[in-house]
Every structure is written in C-alpha cells, then in structure tokens.
Design a protein around this motif. Structure first.
Motif, PDB file in Angstrom:
ATOM      1  N   ALA B 106       0.828  -1.296  -0.084  1.00  0.00           N
ATOM      2  CA  ALA B 106       0.125   0.066  -0.059  1.00  0.00           C
ATOM      3  C   ALA B 106       0.872   1.267   0.017  1.00  0.00           C
ATOM      4  CB  ALA B 106      -0.712   0.024   1.236  1.00  0.00           C
ATOM      5  N   ALA B 107       1.992   1.394   0.666  1.00  0.00           N
ATOM      6  CA  ALA B 107       2.955   2.306   0.748  1.00  0.00           C
ATOM      7  C   ALA B 107       3.440   2.407  -0.852  1.00  0.00           C
ATOM      8  CB  ALA B 107       4.052   2.052   1.813  1.00  0.00           C
ATOM      9  N   ALA B 108       3.987   1.462  -1.221  1.00  0.00           N
ATOM     10  CA  ALA B 108       4.531   1.441  -2.622  1.00  0.00           C
ATOM     11  C   ALA B 108       3.654   1.915  -3.314  1.00  0.00           C
ATOM     12  CB  ALA B 108       4.991  -0.041  -3.019  1.00  0.00           C
ATOM     13  N   GLY B 109       2.503   1.640  -3.479  1.00  0.00           N
ATOM     14  CA  GLY B 109       1.356   2.298  -4.491  1.00  0.00           C
ATOM     15  C   GLY B 109       1.202   3.736  -4.531  1.00  0.00           C
ATOM     16  N   ASN B 110       1.952   4.348  -3.339  1.00  0.00           N
ATOM     17  CA  ASN B 110       1.869   5.885  -2.836  1.00  0.00           C
ATOM     18  C   ASN B 110       2.665   6.172  -4.275  1.00  0.00           C
ATOM     19  OD1 ASN B 110       3.245   8.212  -0.826  1.00  0.00           O
ATOM     20  ND2 ASN B 110       0.969   8.329  -1.829  1.00  0.00           N
ATOM     21  N   VAL B 111       3.363   5.683  -4.830  1.00  0.00           N
ATOM     22  CA  VAL B 111       4.456   6.112  -5.962  1.00  0.00           C
ATOM     23  C   VAL B 111       3.745   6.908  -7.001  1.00  0.00           C
ATOM     24  CG1 VAL B 111       4.776   4.338  -7.381  1.00  0.00           C
ATOM     25  CG2 VAL B 111       6.656   5.787  -6.899  1.00  0.00           C
ATOM     26  N   ILE B 112       2.522   6.310  -7.202  1.00  0.00           N
ATOM     27  CA  ILE B 112       1.477   6.906  -8.283  1.00  0.00           C
ATOM     28  C   ILE B 112       0.979   8.038  -7.729  1.00  0.00           C
ATOM     29  CG2 ILE B 112      -0.448   6.222  -9.642  1.00  0.00           C
ATOM     30  CD1 ILE B 112      -0.119   3.284  -8.875  1.00  0.00           C
ATOM     31  N   ASP B 113       1.951   9.127  -7.899  1.00  0.00           N
ATOM     32  CA  ASP B 113       1.359  10.470  -7.401  1.00  0.00           C
ATOM     33  C   ASP B 113       1.910  11.523  -8.661  1.00  0.00           C
ATOM     34  OD1 ASP B 113       1.199  12.847  -6.078  1.00  0.00           O
ATOM     35  OD2 ASP B 113       1.609  12.006  -4.305  1.00  0.00           O
ATOM     36  N   TYR B 114       1.046  12.265  -8.943  1.00  0.00           N
ATOM     37  CA  TYR B 114       1.482  13.083 -10.322  1.00  0.00           C
ATOM     38  C   TYR B 114       1.892  14.412  -9.643  1.00  0.00           C
ATOM     39  CZ  TYR B 114       0.127   9.976 -13.974  1.00  0.00           C
ATOM     40  OH  TYR B 114       0.089   8.991 -14.844  1.00  0.00           O
ATOM     41  N   GLY B 115       1.870  14.530  -8.243  1.00  0.00           N
ATOM     42  CA  GLY B 115       2.350  15.817  -7.727  1.00  0.00           C
ATOM     43  C   GLY B 115       3.807  15.857  -7.510  1.00  0.00           C
TER      44      GLY B 115
END
Lengths: 298, 298
Positions: B106-115
C-alpha cells in the motif's frame, strides 16, 4: 533566448539558493521568494532567463544588504581551480591536440556554476569532458577561423572556470591571437569580475574589460559602450558558459559558444544530453563568404 | 504542515505539469504560471502545501476549462494497478506476515502520484518496498491497535494507489475491522474520488465517503461535516500518502501515516531517505494510557 516555462520553477529555486548564500534568515528568504514570485507574475513571456537572473540577484542584494553573496564561494572556486592548474596545463601541453584539450577543459570548467546546479562535481566534469568526443562539434570551424584572425573577444562566465579559460587563452596566445577578456561589471551569482581575472593571472595574459553590468550573462542592451562596441567590431567571439549562451544565442555575430549544458532546457536547445560539453557556432553566425573579407578588414 | 521554502519552486513546477496535463497551449501555460506566481507572492508563510495545491489546481481548472485534467492518467493508473492486483494478492496471501506485506505494498502504491514526481516507476517502487525493512517502523504499534479496534478510518490518496490500498483493506476485513474509506470530493490532481473507489472494487469492501473538498490532501477546515465528525470520533485512522501527511501531520489524533516519501522536504521531516516507505504514528498521537480506554469506549 526567451525564457522557457520550465525556467520558471528554476527561477524560484535559484532565488532561494541565492537568498541562502546571502545568509538571509527564513523570514527574509520568504520575503525574497515573494518578491521574485511577484516579478514572475509580471514577467513578459518574451523576456529571457538572464533578465530574470539580473533582477533576482538585485532583489537578493537589496533585501539582504549583502553586495556579494557568492564572494567566499568564488574565492574557493578560484583556489580549487588554481590548485588543479599546473597538472591541467601539463595535460594540455602533452596532448596530441592541445587546442582541443584546452577547449574541452575550458568547457568542463563551466560546471563551476551556482545557477543551474550549485552541487557540481568538478573532477567528474573534467574526466567527462576529456573522455567525450569534443572535436565532433564546431572545433574544426573554430580552428580554421583562428588561423585567419589575430584577435578574439572572449566573454567569460564564472569564477574558478576562468582558470580553465586561462588554459585556452594560453593556446590562443601561442597562435599569436590577442584576446580581450570580458568579465561582469560587478559581483552577480558566482560570475567572474575583474578581481577574479586578476586573482587567477588573466590580467597578465589578456586585456580585461568589464561589461559594466551585473547580469549573469552578457546582455548587450545593459552592457557598457566599450563592450558593445567591441562586440559589434569583433571578427571572432567566444562566449563561455550557459549564461552567455542564454543572453547571446540569438545574436547575428561571428560567435562561438563553449559550455557545459547543465539543464534540460539548454541541452534540448543545443540538441545534446544534459552534461554534454559543447563548442558550437551561433545559429546567426554570418555565412563564410560574408565573414572572411569582413574579418580581414577588421 | 507549513510549506517549507523548498516547496515554492515545486509549486511552480506542479502548476506547469498540471497546465500541460490539461492540454493548455504555451500562452495559457504562461498565464497559469503568472497566476500561481501571484498567489505565491501573497502566500502566507504559515500556510501549507496542500492549501497551495488546492489553489493551483483550481486555477488550472478555471483557466483551461478542463474540470479533470488527470482523468485519463487516473483511469490508466487504476487499470495498471488492477492488472498487477491478482499477483500482488497472491503475494500477500503467501507472505509470512500478510499484514506487513499488504502495508508495504500500500505504501509502494503511493508512488503513483503526479504531484511530487509525475515520472514514477511503479514496478521499481513495489520491488523496493518489499525489499525494505518496513516493519522497523510503527507497524508493531499499528498491529496492537488493530487488535483492540473494530473500526478504522482510511484516508485515501491517489487513483491506482487505491488498488494497493485494497490489499490492505482485505487484511483489515479478515481481522474483523470495518473500514470507512475517505476519498476527495471531486477531481484534483490524480487523487482518488468515489468513481475511482468504485472502479477498483473498493465500494464493495468498505463504506466510501467523500471529503466534499477538492484539495490534494485532507484539509479538515475545508472538508464536509461528515468527514470532520468521523475524524473527530475515530479511534484509529490511517492516512495514506504524502498529500494527507502534509495536511494532517500536526493533528492530535489516533492517526498513522502510510506513505512513500517522494521529496526531500517530506523525507527530511520523517527522518528517512527520499523514496523510503514509511508507516508512522502521528507526532500528536494520544499517549497510550489516554488512547486505550477511549478507543474501547468508541
């Protein structure tokens, strides 16, 4: 050149770097960023990055009262480069093609630039520049023009870097070319001034003149009459570094750029990878048939 | 949290990214940057990055007329993550410690961030998160609290990432914990909305509620009454991603942050390297003696 939109975030970053270099406290850094943001909000879309740099550093000087935030960094760069100088000079002397070796090293020295990337790696830049196929660029044309010219206008960029320029100046002198070395009119970023040129021994090798302006590039519209007149009359000009490229890339003049492309915007414009060292004739370089007689007449 | 001065150049970069994502032409991109620069010039030094993000994306929507510039990017992220989901679910199922594996993913998925970085590498992030010593953080405390709680308020971050959240939701359900999943009140950046939660099957696993605000983080002062009340009453909260960390890091609440630190400012605040995945109790987490009875009473 016109500032690209990718330059805008970089203006803020450079302003913050400069504010910190001037030892501004947090609150003052914030005020400086707000002033620079207001400048960006009103910035004309056709204005160039060096015009913005000129304003940013004026704001930092005004709000911090620090007339030369990069003074210590510049002195350290000059010393660091002077320590390398004897070995580099031997390297050039022993090279199969000393002109090429000196030009590659002068381009490598352009890594000493607190604008695009204050965390530069000088030894790595030297290694890369000497390994890269530097001659693949416009060195043959430059070499040809050196053979038919007795004078060259050398537009310097940064402190420290000018020690590397000295290697090239020595090569030019050996070829009987008299160099006029143009430095900034006062401290701005880590750009070289008359004091820096004197500190690294260039005043003994070349006529050194000041732009009479504190832009981190040569903006002819702000420069003094002496430099403007020399620029207009010159039969051969070498402009060092990214700042001078940004301010002069659209000039129609017998002009070469010698630099390390340190940001994606400049690398893209030059059609090279970030980090590449480049010797490139200006796009507005007069065609050869116009150039040669005029060069001879000067 | 307060915006740091290093955030200011990043505001300009994010505004430019968003303008381009909204397919604004150069001239409109320039106008957007000028509006954002004017905002920065007037930005209060105590305001936070999510307040700025809220304004930036409102400006981009207003000037481009594009209500959801990241719509296609979000759909693609959901699809990319759903394609990985069956294999990741098996990985969690087979793991020696499924809760830890699901939290790391779930933490790894936080890489999907266009900010912070629109050029992310999801497979690399997964590999790194599973290799890293994730349990060294506040996982033991989180695990203890799961044992004494029946409910959890899960504050989601981005589209695509929520597929990874689903792995963790499934682990929570297996432990008999009812999850309320909070999404943004409308499209902003690539943040997850109710539509995204539905698209990846989360509406079947959890109660999904909207923040009723379009900030790229949960700003309680702008959120709807339902979310504010749930937040105040919650005995256990998990806030996903950098945006929610930025907006909630100073709250006094039984709150954990689960995220990938994607920029130097956040990494420094968390005391980790850029790229690290972190499960961390909020600094304002109520002390254990206050928490346990109150948690039991809720």
């Amino acid at each position: 050149m016109r500032a690209e939109l990718d330059c805008y975030p970089c203006f803020m970053r450079q302003a913050l770097d400069a504010a910190r270099m001037a030892a501004a406290d947090e609150r003052l850094q914030h005020r400086i960023l707000q002033r620079v943001a207001a400048l960006i909000a009103a910035f004309h879309e056709d204005a160039g990055p060096i015009e913005m740099g000129r304003e940013i550093h004026a704001i930092v000087r005004e709000l911090t009262g620090n007339a030369d935030p990069y003074r210590a960094a510049k002195a350290a760069s000059n010393q660091q480069a002077l320590a390398l100088y004897p070995a580099l000079r031997r390297y050039v002397h022993d090279a199969a093609d000393p002109l090429r070796a000196a030009a590659a090293l002068a381009a490598a020295g352009n890594v000493i630039d607190y604008g695009p990337n204050p965390r530069f790696d000088l030894p790595l830049a030297i290694k890369e520049a000497l390994a890269a196929d530097f001659g693949g660029d416009d060195l043959p044309l430059f070499r040809d023009l050196l053979a038919s010219n007795r004078q060259l206008l050398y537009i310097a960029d940064n402190a420290g870097e000018i020690v590397f320029d000295r290697l090239l100046l020595e090569q030019l002198r050996e070829r009987g070319i008299a160099v006029t070395f143009v430095v900034r009119g006062g401290p701005v970023l880590n750009d070289a001034t008359v004091d820096d040129a004197r500190a690294v021994g260039i005043t003994k090798l070349a006529e050194v003149i000041s732009s009479e302006d504190r832009s981190p590039g040569l903006l002819l519209q702000h420069a003094g009459a002496v430099v403007r007149e020399r620029f207009d009359r010159a039969s051969l000009i070498l402009a060092k570094g990214q700042g001078n490229y940004e301010s002069l890339s659209e000039e129609r003049a017998p002009l070469f750029f010698l630099l390390k492309a340190k940001c994606p915007v400049i690398a893209r414009r030059l059609g090279v990878a970030v980090g590449a060292t480049v010797l490139r004739a200006a796009a507005g370089f007069p065609p050869l048939e116009q150039r040669t007689p005029s060069a001879g007449a000067r």
